[in-house]
Design an enzyme around this catalytic site. Structure first.
Site, PDB file in Angstrom:
ATOM      1  N   CYS A 108       0.811  -1.230   0.000  1.00 59.97           N
ATOM      2  CA  CYS A 108       0.000   0.000   0.000  1.00 59.97           C
ATOM      3  C   CYS A 108       0.843   1.277   0.000  1.00 59.97           C
ATOM      4  O   CYS A 108       0.319   2.361  -0.260  1.00 59.97           O
ATOM      5  CB  CYS A 108      -0.950  -0.007   1.193  1.00 59.97           C
ATOM      6  SG  CYS A 108      -1.955  -1.487   1.243  1.00 59.97           S
ATOM      7  N   HIS A 229      -3.640   6.954   1.866  1.00 60.53           N
ATOM      8  CA  HIS A 229      -4.002   5.627   1.370  1.00 60.53           C
ATOM      9  C   HIS A 229      -5.401   5.298   1.896  1.00 60.53           C
ATOM     10  O   HIS A 229      -5.691   5.461   3.089  1.00 60.53           O
ATOM     11  CB  HIS A 229      -2.959   4.620   1.846  1.00 60.53           C
ATOM     12  CG  HIS A 229      -3.394   3.208   1.701  1.00 60.53           C
ATOM     13  ND1 HIS A 229      -3.921   2.723   0.526  1.00 60.53           N
ATOM     14  CD2 HIS A 229      -3.409   2.179   2.590  1.00 60.53           C
ATOM     15  CE1 HIS A 229      -4.232   1.443   0.700  1.00 60.53           C
ATOM     16  NE2 HIS A 229      -3.938   1.090   1.931  1.00 60.53           N
ATOM     17  N   ASN A 259     -10.119  -0.754  -0.146  1.00 55.46           N
ATOM     18  CA  ASN A 259      -8.667  -0.591  -0.115  1.00 55.46           C
ATOM     19  C   ASN A 259      -8.086  -1.225  -1.382  1.00 55.46           C
ATOM     20  O   ASN A 259      -8.110  -2.445  -1.529  1.00 55.46           O
ATOM     21  CB  ASN A 259      -8.139  -1.277   1.157  1.00 55.46           C
ATOM     22  CG  ASN A 259      -6.641  -1.178   1.308  1.00 55.46           C
ATOM     23  OD1 ASN A 259      -5.933  -0.875   0.355  1.00 55.46           O
ATOM     24  ND2 ASN A 259      -6.162  -1.448   2.500  1.00 55.46           N
TER      25      ASN A 259
HETATM   26  O1  UT7 Z   1      -3.543  -1.109   3.701  1.00 58.90           O
HETATM   27  C1  UT7 Z   1      -3.448  -1.378   5.057  1.00 58.90           C
HETATM   28  C2  UT7 Z   1      -4.258  -2.621   5.232  1.00 58.90           C
HETATM   29  N1  UT7 Z   1      -4.915  -2.833   6.442  1.00 58.90           N
HETATM   30  C3  UT7 Z   1      -5.744  -2.006   7.121  1.00 58.90           C
HETATM   31  O2  UT7 Z   1      -5.906  -0.867   6.910  1.00 58.90           O
HETATM   32  C4  UT7 Z   1      -6.496  -2.662   8.231  1.00 58.90           C
HETATM   33  C5  UT7 Z   1      -6.467  -1.899   9.517  1.00 58.90           C
HETATM   34  N2  UT7 Z   1      -7.377  -2.495  10.448  1.00 58.90           N
HETATM   35  C6  UT7 Z   1      -8.708  -2.302  10.396  1.00 58.90           C
HETATM   36  O3  UT7 Z   1      -9.178  -1.580   9.552  1.00 58.90           O
HETATM   37  C7  UT7 Z   1      -9.557  -2.940  11.457  1.00 58.90           C
HETATM   38  O4  UT7 Z   1      -8.736  -3.612  12.407  1.00 58.90           O
HETATM   39  C8  UT7 Z   1     -10.588  -3.964  10.867  1.00 58.90           C
HETATM   40  C9  UT7 Z   1     -11.660  -3.206  10.098  1.00 58.90           C
HETATM   41  C10 UT7 Z   1      -9.879  -4.954   9.956  1.00 58.90           C
HETATM   42  C11 UT7 Z   1     -11.266  -4.732  12.003  1.00 58.90           C
HETATM   43  O5  UT7 Z   1     -11.865  -3.823  12.915  1.00 58.90           O
HETATM   44  P1  UT7 Z   1     -11.590  -3.984  14.486  1.00 58.90           P
HETATM   45  O6  UT7 Z   1     -12.406  -2.978  15.163  1.00 58.90           O
HETATM   46  O7  UT7 Z   1     -10.111  -3.926  14.708  1.00 58.90           O
HETATM   47  O8  UT7 Z   1     -12.164  -5.427  14.764  1.00 58.90           O
HETATM   48  P2  UT7 Z   1     -11.426  -6.709  15.390  1.00 58.90           P
HETATM   49  O9  UT7 Z   1     -10.487  -7.316  14.414  1.00 58.90           O
HETATM   50  O10 UT7 Z   1     -10.904  -6.372  16.763  1.00 58.90           O
HETATM   51  O11 UT7 Z   1     -12.670  -7.672  15.553  1.00 58.90           O
HETATM   52  C12 UT7 Z   1     -13.787  -7.329  16.397  1.00 58.90           C
HETATM   53  C13 UT7 Z   1     -14.840  -8.397  16.190  1.00 58.90           C
HETATM   54  C14 UT7 Z   1     -14.296  -9.823  16.288  1.00 58.90           C
HETATM   55  O12 UT7 Z   1     -15.276 -10.623  16.911  1.00 58.90           O
HETATM   56  P3  UT7 Z   1     -15.165 -10.981  18.496  1.00 58.90           P
HETATM   57  O13 UT7 Z   1     -13.852 -11.677  18.624  1.00 58.90           O
HETATM   58  O14 UT7 Z   1     -15.230  -9.687  19.200  1.00 58.90           O
HETATM   59  O15 UT7 Z   1     -16.351 -11.868  18.673  1.00 58.90           O
HETATM   60  C15 UT7 Z   1     -14.154 -10.231  14.857  1.00 58.90           C
HETATM   61  O16 UT7 Z   1     -14.241 -11.641  14.692  1.00 58.90           O
HETATM   62  O17 UT7 Z   1     -15.408  -8.284  14.869  1.00 58.90           O
HETATM   63  C16 UT7 Z   1     -15.353  -9.551  14.231  1.00 58.90           C
HETATM   64  N3  UT7 Z   1     -15.238  -9.340  12.786  1.00 58.90           N
HETATM   65  C17 UT7 Z   1     -16.292  -9.159  11.986  1.00 58.90           C
HETATM   66  N4  UT7 Z   1     -17.607  -9.133  12.252  1.00 58.90           N
HETATM   67  C18 UT7 Z   1     -18.441  -8.912  11.213  1.00 58.90           C
HETATM   68  C19 UT7 Z   1     -14.104  -9.283  12.028  1.00 58.90           C
HETATM   69  N5  UT7 Z   1     -14.427  -9.066  10.743  1.00 58.90           N
HETATM   70  C20 UT7 Z   1     -15.773  -8.996  10.685  1.00 58.90           C
HETATM   71  C21 UT7 Z   1     -16.692  -8.777   9.659  1.00 58.90           C
HETATM   72  N6  UT7 Z   1     -18.020  -8.730   9.965  1.00 58.90           N
HETATM   73  N7  UT7 Z   1     -16.322  -8.592   8.373  1.00 58.90           N
END
Ligand code: UT7
Length: 302
Positions: A108, A229, A259
């Site tokens: 990225c 980005h 993204n």
């Molecule tokens: O180019 C750079 C590339 N990467 C990025 O920019 C990613 C940066 N990170 C993020 O944008 C965020 O971390 C995410 C959007 C990927 C995830 O958001 P988060 O607030 O950090 O969520 P998390 O990973 O802590 O997950 C929270 C909950 C989990 O469930 P439990 O364990 O609390 O029951 C996940 O399993 O959300 C769950 N979860 C989802 N639920 C519904 C993860 N993905 C999904 C989904 N739909 N697509």
């Protein structure tokens, strides 16, 4: 650095959050609240090369091919390991043989690194131009059962023709090797520790923007546009808050494209350019970040 022209391409196939509700356990509400993404465009018959070509052709309209001395394609998703996408573009666009043409893989941050590389090389080639492209077919690297990553990414390409013009520019960049934050696994599929990347992005991007502003002797309010980005609306919002900068400065089109990795910054620039948002002399700050972990900020006048 002068941007002479821009171009872009996204595949027509549009996948909405509702489409993802049918294939993984997710919801439109979760995706929008956590990311700001509503849709993304996904390649069908398109390849990284054909998308790069479409964007590059637009950017090359009205540009004398003999002025191009450098072709850099930022991508981590080339269709094949070799020849490079850049090399194939050089031939397909009928550019002179006397060009340096190669791909840059910084995920990225790739377009930002291509721009920084071009600036250094063009200093030694007065009057010459570089064709810079960011092109990604991320969909080919996604595990469509991994809801934490597959909902984030889209495909596309953006391009620009740039020329060194002697005006001052300011940069800040770096790498902090962390192979477990974003990587491809043994099957070549993208894996990510979302929360870790989120925290890295907010902290490092904020600091990098502060560094570049300090070098230029400017406050955030003296910028006209910040083009980050397009990873996540929440990352951009948090960076704006930490900087004390108004959200209006920060361009966003991730709601429609998700993204697109190295394509996201040139895709955004092309949209802004076509919409007449970029005026001569305006201060524009570009900010790339992602796998590596890597980051780069570049401040220049449009
Ligand atoms: O180019 C750079 C590339 N990467 C990025 O920019 C990613 C940066 N990170 C993020 O944008 C965020 O971390 C995410 C959007 C990927 C995830 O958001 P988060 O607030 O950090 O969520 P998390 O990973 O802590 O997950 C929270 C909950 C989990 O469930 P439990 O364990 O609390 O029951 C996940 O399993 O959300 C769950 N979860 C989802 N639920 C519904 C993860 N993905 C999904 C989904 N739909 N697509």
């Amino acid at each position: 650095m002068k941007f002479l022209s821009t171009g872009s391409f996204v595949p027509p196939r549009r996948m909405t959050n509702q489409d993802f509700e049918k294939i993984v356990d997710t919801s439109d509400q979760w995706i929008v609240e956590r990311t700001g993404i509503h849709a993304r465009h996904v390649a069908e018959e398109e390849t990284t090369l054909t998308m790069a070509m479409a964007a590059a052709k637009q950017a090359m309209e009205g540009v004398d091919p003999s002025a191009i001395c450098l072709v850099l394609v930022a991508t981590f998703t080339p269709d094949q390991a070799t020849p490079s996408v850049a090399s194939q573009l050089q031939q397909a666009l009928g550019l002179p043989e006397e060009v340096l043409a190669y791909d840059i893989n910084a995920a990225c941050s790739g377009f930002l690194f291509a721009l920084l590389t071009a600036e250094r090389l063009l200093e030694a080639m007065p009057g010459k131009c570089a064709l810079l492209v960011g092109a990604e077919k991320v969909s080919g690297r996604l595990d469509y059962t991994d809801r934490g990553t597959c909902i984030l990414f889209g495909d596309g390409a953006g391009a620009a023709v740039v020329q060194a013009d002697g005006r001052p520019t300011w940069a800040d960049y770096g790498n902090r090797s962390n192979g477990s934050a974003i990587y491809t696994d043994e099957k070549g599929l993208l894996r990510m520790e979302g929360r870790q990347v989120y925290q890295f992005a907010v902290r490092t991007v904020t600091q990098s923007i502060r560094n570049v502003l300090e070098k230029a002797g400017l406050e955030p309010g003296q910028l006209d546009h910040v083009v980050c980005h397009q990873a996540n609306h929440r990352i951009i919002e948090a960076v704006a808050r930490h900087l004390g900068a108004p959200m209006e400065l920060f361009f966003e089109n991730l709601g429609e494209y998700g993204n697109t990795s190295a394509a996201s910054i040139p895709l955004a620039l092309d949209e802004m350019h076509r919409n007449g948002m970029l005026k001569s002399g305006q201060r524009v700050l570009l900010e790339g970040f992602g796998s590596g972990l890597s980051w780069g900020s570049y401040l220049f006048e449009w």
